[in-house]
Enzyme design. Structure first.
Site, PDB file in Angstrom:
ATOM      1  N   ASP A 106     147.429   5.948  -4.538  1.00 32.62           N
ATOM      2  CA  ASP A 106     147.429   5.037  -3.392  1.00 32.62           C
ATOM      3  C   ASP A 106     145.994   4.779  -2.955  1.00 32.62           C
ATOM      4  OD1 ASP A 106     150.361   5.020  -3.017  1.00 32.62           O
ATOM      5  OD2 ASP A 106     150.054   7.120  -2.461  1.00 32.62           O
TER       6      ASP A 106
ATOM      7  N   ASP B 222     144.005   3.795   0.511  1.00 32.82           N
ATOM      8  CA  ASP B 222     144.096   3.639   1.960  1.00 32.82           C
ATOM      9  C   ASP B 222     142.778   3.116   2.511  1.00 32.82           C
ATOM     10  OD1 ASP B 222     146.631   4.687   1.770  1.00 32.82           O
ATOM     11  OD2 ASP B 222     146.025   6.717   2.322  1.00 32.82           O
TER      12      ASP B 222
ATOM     13  N   ASP C 148     142.201  16.092   7.778  1.00 37.39           N
ATOM     14  CA  ASP C 148     142.599  17.481   7.543  1.00 37.39           C
ATOM     15  C   ASP C 148     141.572  18.282   6.756  1.00 37.39           C
ATOM     16  OD1 ASP C 148     143.081  16.048   5.221  1.00 37.39           O
ATOM     17  OD2 ASP C 148     145.235  16.416   5.202  1.00 37.39           O
TER      18      ASP C 148
END
Length: 451
Positions: free
Chosen positions: A64, A66, A143
């Site tokens: 993916d 982003d 994170d």
């Protein structure tokens, strides 16, 4: 509560110029490039961010792409007709290009709960967070340090605010901020640590791993549907076996799949071999771009507990079919409280399990009825995984493998007609070679074969 004090991370910008990294636009999705350029042309700043940047720096192909920007979701929507806004916990923009979706997130801020914006925290867990901020604030909100790097399309540099590039070089996963606080915010970060370590071949920093045992029970508060998605990412992305071993090593398996952990703690090495072989086979199929189904994978993971419960019920006098049905219902019910496995998968799992005793019923009608079952192939593949349980189970798998290669009449002739006791076993018949056709002798004067 001030979020900046909770993350305890001070961003310090390091710019890695184009000649010092390996990211090339040819390896970036064209859809993502269109989004980045369009946002920049409209006067906004926009960067490729997160796992895509991390994987590109490692020479991997991202799944993916982003984008992070200073444009709000509503401003993004005004720029793209093919955009839809999603999410309540985190407001996001999805820009849709056919089957590909580019996720666009506005820079998250570190403002206080109850201040300007929309943030709601319960017992340290972020349940809603839509306060916008700067790129520096956004970086410390992420994170892991390796996930907090930004690719700048304007000069092709990589912007690193928290030391992510150093962690890539050290092959270590370090959490941004205080681990105890960050896991309370979102317990699923513990699973993400195990998954990323397995995928990237890294080790988890000792400080990031230390709270797993005490904070692992927080995973019970995570949405079961979200844990299902996280399980698919761990086990159906080509790194299933590594992820499974990492979950065990970190002590997290018992919080995600308690029945699997219980069964393995009994010391059944054949069961462990079955689970690891099933995961390895799934990884191999994914590598070969073959289809896989979560149903088979979850059937493998939960088999040990289902089998043991069924045998206990049979030992108490419960009829065989009823025992297997009750065992499957009990184990699946418990597991779905943690991981919301959809019914279309649990139904297939239960069929795979219930067909296993039927492979031992070698009578003519039962054999052909089982072969005609729509789940026969999946159940047979499962039977082959069980070869390590005993020599008899290995022979049974070989029998069924050979039986499927025989003409029906040959197989039928070698099988008992029925009425025998459950468990009757006959050797697999060997198909005789068909006789060679005889050549017709030509009679004198026969011209049929002449040129």
């Amino acid at each position: 509560m001030n979020l900046e004090s909770r993350t305890d991370a001070t961003p310090t910008l390091r710019v890695i110029p184009r000649d010092q990294h390996i990211i090339s636009r040819k390896n970036i999705s064209k859809a993502a490039l269109r989004v980045l350029y369009r946002l920049n042309e409209a006067g906004y700043t926009a960067y490729l961010v997160g796992g895509a940047v991390r994987d590109l720096l490692l020479g991997l192909r991202p799944k993916d792409f982003d984008v992070a920007t200073d444009a709000t979701p509503d401003e993004v929507k005004k720029l793209f007709r093919n955009c839809r806004l999603i999410g309540r916990r985190f407001r996001l923009a999805h820009v849709v290009f056919g089957p590909e979706i580019i996720e666009v997130a506005t820079f998250r801020g570190t403002g206080e709960e109850g201040g300007e914006g929309d943030r709601h925290i319960i017992d340290g867990r972020i349940v809603r967070d839509n306060i916008w901020g700067t790129i520096e604030e956004d970086a410390v909100r992420r994170d892991f340090r390796v996930n907090a790097m930004y690719y700048d399309i304007s000069d092709f540099s990589v912007r690193d605010y928290v030391g992510g590039m150093q962690d890539l070089e050290d092959r270590v996963l370090r959490l941004i901020g205080d681990p105890d606080t960050r896991y309370h915010e979102d317990p699923v970060r513990m699973l993400r640590a195990a998954r990323l370590a397995a995928k990237l071949g890294m080790h988890i920093d000792a400080a990031a791993m230390a709270p797993f045992e005490t904070l692992g029970p927080l995973l019970a508060d995570a949405a079961p549907a979200r844990l299902f998605d996280e399980s698919l990412k761990m086990f159906l992305a080509g790194n299933g076996l590594k992820s499974f071993r990492m979950l065990e090593q970190c002590g997290l398996l018992k919080f995600l799949f308690p029945a699997t952990a219980r069964a393995l703690r009994r010391g059944d090495e054949a069961l462990r071999a079955l689970v690891e072989r099933g995961l390895a086979n799934t990884d191999a199929r994914i590598a070969e771009d073959k289809s896989v189904t979560p149903a088979f994978l979850f059937a493998v993971l939960l088999w040990g507990e289902v089998r043991d419960v069924a045998h206990q019920l049979i030992g108490r006098g419960v009829e065989g079919n009823e025992a297997w049905a009750r065992a499957a219902g009990q184990v699946v019910g418990e597991q779905c409280q943690r991981v919301a496995i959809p019914r279309r998968f649990t139904f297939t799992m239960e069929e795979i399990w219930s067909l296993q005793p039927r492979f031992e019923q070698i009578q003519r009608k039962r054999v052909f009825r089982l072969m005609a079952h729509p789940r026969f192939r999946a159940a047979f593949d499962f039977l082959l995984l069980r070869a390590g349980e005993s020599p008899a189970m290995r022979e049974l798998g070989e029998w069924w493998a050979h039986a499927q290669q025989l003409p029906q009449d040959v197989l039928a002739a070698a099988l008992p007609a029925g009425g025998g006791s459950t468990g009757d076993y006959v050797a697999a018949p060997v198909a005789a070679k068909p006789p060679r056709p005889r050549r017709r002798r030509r009679r004198p004067g026969d011209k049929s074969g002449s040129a």
